[in-house]
Write a protein that holds these residues in place. Structure first.
Motif, PDB file in Angstrom:
ATOM      1  N   ALA A  16      99.136   0.146  88.566  1.00  0.00           N
ATOM      2  CA  ALA A  16      98.379  -1.104  88.458  1.00  0.00           C
ATOM      3  C   ALA A  16      97.961  -1.506  89.857  1.00  0.00           C
ATOM      4  O   ALA A  16      98.615  -1.157  90.841  1.00  0.00           O
ATOM      5  N   ALA A  17      96.869  -2.231  89.971  1.00  0.00           N
ATOM      6  CA  ALA A  17      96.418  -2.707  91.279  1.00  0.00           C
ATOM      7  C   ALA A  17      95.824  -4.097  91.142  1.00  0.00           C
ATOM      8  O   ALA A  17      95.266  -4.453  90.098  1.00  0.00           O
ATOM      9  N   VAL A  18      95.980  -4.872  92.194  1.00  0.00           N
ATOM     10  CA  VAL A  18      95.357  -6.195  92.295  1.00  0.00           C
ATOM     11  C   VAL A  18      94.745  -6.306  93.684  1.00  0.00           C
ATOM     12  O   VAL A  18      95.062  -5.526  94.582  1.00  0.00           O
ATOM     13  N   ARG A  19      93.861  -7.274  93.864  1.00  0.00           N
ATOM     14  CA  ARG A  19      93.360  -7.535  95.209  1.00  0.00           C
ATOM     15  C   ARG A  19      94.519  -8.044  96.053  1.00  0.00           C
ATOM     16  O   ARG A  19      95.310  -8.871  95.598  1.00  0.00           O
ATOM     17  N   ARG A  20      94.631  -7.522  97.263  1.00  0.00           N
ATOM     18  CA  ARG A  20      95.797  -7.810  98.099  1.00  0.00           C
ATOM     19  C   ARG A  20      95.994  -9.312  98.267  1.00  0.00           C
ATOM     20  O   ARG A  20      95.068 -10.040  98.602  1.00  0.00           O
ATOM     21  N   GLY A  21      97.207  -9.762  98.029  1.00  0.00           N
ATOM     22  CA  GLY A  21      97.541 -11.179  98.101  1.00  0.00           C
ATOM     23  C   GLY A  21      97.618 -11.830  96.738  1.00  0.00           C
ATOM     24  O   GLY A  21      98.381 -12.782  96.533  1.00  0.00           O
ATOM     25  N   ALA A  22      96.853 -11.319  95.758  1.00  0.00           N
ATOM     26  CA  ALA A  22      96.824 -11.935  94.429  1.00  0.00           C
ATOM     27  C   ALA A  22      98.110 -11.712  93.654  1.00  0.00           C
ATOM     28  O   ALA A  22      98.409 -12.457  92.713  1.00  0.00           O
ATOM     29  N   GLU A  23      98.912 -10.691  94.049  1.00  0.00           N
ATOM     30  CA  GLU A  23     100.163 -10.417  93.332  1.00  0.00           C
ATOM     31  C   GLU A  23     101.157 -11.568  93.472  1.00  0.00           C
ATOM     32  O   GLU A  23     102.132 -11.650  92.717  1.00  0.00           O
ATOM     33  N   GLU A  24     100.930 -12.470  94.426  1.00  0.00           N
ATOM     34  CA  GLU A  24     101.829 -13.608  94.611  1.00  0.00           C
ATOM     35  C   GLU A  24     101.499 -14.764  93.675  1.00  0.00           C
ATOM     36  O   GLU A  24     102.257 -15.735  93.594  1.00  0.00           O
ATOM     37  N   VAL A  56      91.890 -12.174 106.459  1.00  0.00           N
ATOM     38  CA  VAL A  56      91.397 -13.473 105.984  1.00  0.00           C
ATOM     39  C   VAL A  56      91.224 -13.456 104.465  1.00  0.00           C
ATOM     40  O   VAL A  56      91.641 -14.389 103.760  1.00  0.00           O
ATOM     41  N   PHE A  57      90.618 -12.380 103.946  1.00  0.00           N
ATOM     42  CA  PHE A  57      90.406 -12.286 102.503  1.00  0.00           C
ATOM     43  C   PHE A  57      91.733 -12.302 101.751  1.00  0.00           C
ATOM     44  O   PHE A  57      91.869 -12.950 100.705  1.00  0.00           O
ATOM     45  N   ALA A  58      92.730 -11.565 102.275  1.00  0.00           N
ATOM     46  CA  ALA A  58      94.046 -11.546 101.624  1.00  0.00           C
ATOM     47  C   ALA A  58      94.673 -12.932 101.634  1.00  0.00           C
ATOM     48  O   ALA A  58      95.271 -13.367 100.645  1.00  0.00           O
ATOM     49  N   GLN A  59      94.518 -13.650 102.752  1.00  0.00           N
ATOM     50  CA  GLN A  59      95.085 -14.989 102.829  1.00  0.00           C
ATOM     51  C   GLN A  59      94.386 -15.933 101.859  1.00  0.00           C
ATOM     52  O   GLN A  59      95.025 -16.805 101.252  1.00  0.00           O
ATOM     53  N   LEU A  60      93.086 -15.780 101.703  1.00  0.00           N
ATOM     54  CA  LEU A  60      92.351 -16.610 100.741  1.00  0.00           C
ATOM     55  C   LEU A  60      92.791 -16.306  99.305  1.00  0.00           C
ATOM     56  O   LEU A  60      92.836 -17.214  98.458  1.00  0.00           O
ATOM     57  N   GLU A  61      93.087 -15.023  99.018  1.00  0.00           N
ATOM     58  CA  GLU A  61      93.621 -14.691  97.689  1.00  0.00           C
ATOM     59  C   GLU A  61      94.955 -15.407  97.471  1.00  0.00           C
ATOM     60  O   GLU A  61      95.230 -15.914  96.376  1.00  0.00           O
ATOM     61  N   ARG A  62      95.798 -15.446  98.519  1.00  0.00           N
ATOM     62  CA  ARG A  62      97.075 -16.152  98.404  1.00  0.00           C
ATOM     63  C   ARG A  62      96.849 -17.645  98.189  1.00  0.00           C
ATOM     64  O   ARG A  62      97.567 -18.294  97.418  1.00  0.00           O
ATOM     65  N   ALA A  63      95.857 -18.202  98.883  1.00  0.00           N
ATOM     66  CA  ALA A  63      95.544 -19.622  98.697  1.00  0.00           C
ATOM     67  C   ALA A  63      95.092 -19.898  97.270  1.00  0.00           C
ATOM     68  O   ALA A  63      95.523 -20.880  96.646  1.00  0.00           O
ATOM     69  N   ASP A  64      94.237 -19.009  96.729  1.00  0.00           N
ATOM     70  CA  ASP A  64      93.809 -19.157  95.333  1.00  0.00           C
ATOM     71  C   ASP A  64      95.001 -19.083  94.389  1.00  0.00           C
ATOM     72  O   ASP A  64      95.094 -19.840  93.404  1.00  0.00           O
ATOM     73  N   ALA A  65      95.918 -18.156  94.692  1.00  0.00           N
ATOM     74  CA  ALA A  65      97.102 -17.998  93.839  1.00  0.00           C
ATOM     75  C   ALA A  65      97.965 -19.254  93.861  1.00  0.00           C
ATOM     76  O   ALA A  65      98.468 -19.702  92.832  1.00  0.00           O
ATOM     77  N   GLU A  66      98.159 -19.843  95.044  1.00  0.00           N
ATOM     78  CA  GLU A  66      98.980 -21.054  95.142  1.00  0.00           C
ATOM     79  C   GLU A  66      98.314 -22.244  94.465  1.00  0.00           C
ATOM     80  O   GLU A  66      98.979 -23.061  93.823  1.00  0.00           O
ATOM     81  N   LEU A  67      96.982 -22.339  94.592  1.00  0.00           N
ATOM     82  CA  LEU A  67      96.265 -23.414  93.904  1.00  0.00           C
ATOM     83  C   LEU A  67      96.396 -23.268  92.389  1.00  0.00           C
ATOM     84  O   LEU A  67      96.564 -24.264  91.669  1.00  0.00           O
ATOM     85  N   ASP A  68      96.326 -22.009  91.939  1.00  0.00           N
ATOM     86  CA  ASP A  68      96.486 -21.764  90.501  1.00  0.00           C
ATOM     87  C   ASP A  68      97.877 -22.199  90.041  1.00  0.00           C
ATOM     88  O   ASP A  68      98.031 -22.811  88.978  1.00  0.00           O
ATOM     89  N   ALA A  69      98.902 -21.873  90.847  1.00  0.00           N
ATOM     90  CA  ALA A  69     100.272 -22.274  90.496  1.00  0.00           C
ATOM     91  C   ALA A  69     100.395 -23.790  90.463  1.00  0.00           C
ATOM     92  O   ALA A  69     101.061 -24.356  89.590  1.00  0.00           O
TER      93      ALA A  69
END
Length: 311
Positions: A276-284, A74-87
């Protein structure tokens, strides 16, 4: 359906990562009693016991680990959602906070930022210098979006919380005082220096790296002096007080030091691995992806540079 509370799940995850209620409270900027109350309420909501006594501490139950295994998805998916909103909202603009250990700032981060200013001028990269292990703490606490550290001090590649990106295998050269008997030895190996007095930090990453490299070459280094800053280490080498391993990435610190010879070691050349490392999902997310791209370009440029010896 069971009610899932993301805030309380993050408290549980922080307790798992930090080990104690007190440490989790410090990381979350909460009181220990507030942390305990949050976890008690979560246990009640889920209908399972999440903690059990273990001496003077508590530890997570099997049920808690099961809950967190699903929560990480769930946390990884939320990171992806944040990334898409940012885009969607920012496009080319955005801010990326980078935590990086000292030598990587000069060798990798600064060249990457210069490249990004040309290719993506709307991207705002904020850099925070931190020791290798500390960088991951900043990333986990949400105070950085990307961390540069050493593989030996990074979370496992199987860690569900982070995605790791290998950047560079940084060779370690040996710094000798001018006039040292081995300053001109052809095919110099680390084992040839087993009887020498060594200079490295009393603890931390560099102490571990130096010790591990020497042990791999078949000896335990005699630590004659302890220092962690390159200015102090090279000054002592220049004064003939001992020798030291110096990462190739720290070349900038060697400029202007005339009494030191830097030798590239032969077949047993030790290396430290930079990741390098990021929170999983944020690399997208496009902003983080662009910074990772620029860091890879900077690392590849260093890999392509010729091997050198400095007198």
């Amino acid at each position: 359906m069971t009610e899932w509370d993301l805030k309380k799940l993050r408290v549980l995850r922080t307790l798992r990562d930090r080990g104690t209620v007190t440490a989790a409270a410090e990381a979350l900027r909460m009181t220990p009693s507030a942390v305990s109350q949050q976890l008690t309420n979560l246990s009640r909501q889920l209908g399972v016991r999440l903690l059990e006594a273990h001496g003077r501490r508590v530890r997570l139950t099997d049920a808690a680990h099961l809950v967190l295994r699903h929560a990480e998805v769930v946390f990884a998916q939320l990171e992806r959602a944040d990334a898409e909103l940012d885009a969607h909202e920012r496009g080319e603009a955005g801010r990326v906070r980078v935590a990086a250990f000292p030598t990587s700032v000069t060798a990798l981060v600064v060249p990457a930022v210069r490249r990004l200013r040309t290719a993506h001028p709307g991207l705002d990269v904020r850099v925070r210098e931190a020791e290798a292990a500390e960088a991951y703490g900043l990333l986990a606490a949400g105070e950085a979006d990307l961390a540069l550290s050493l593989a030996a001090h990074a979370p496992s590649a199987r860690d569900p919380e982070f995605s790791r990106v290998p950047l560079l295998a940084d060779p370690l050269d040996v710094a000798l005082p001018v006039g040292h008997p081995h300053a001109g030895t052809p095919g110099l190996r680390l084992a040839d220096l087993a009887a020498e007095p060594w200079i490295f930090g009393g603890s931390g990453p560099w102490s571990e790296i130096t010790t591990a490299a020497c042990q791999a070459a078949g000896f335990v280094p005699e630590q004659a002096h302890s220092a962690s800053g390159w200015t102090a280490i090279l000054a002592m080498v220049e004064a003939g007080m001992g020798i030291a391993l110096v990462p190739r990435m720290a070349a900038a610190e060697r400029r202007g030091v005339t009494g030191v010879v830097t030798r590239v070691l032969a077949a047993d050349q030790p290396r430290r691995h930079v990741v390098a490392a990021v929170r999983r999902g944020a690399e997208e997310g496009p902003a983080v992806a662009r910074v990772l791209w620029a860091l890879r370009q900077a690392a590849e440029a260093r890999d392509a540079s010729p091997t050198f010896q400095q007198n």
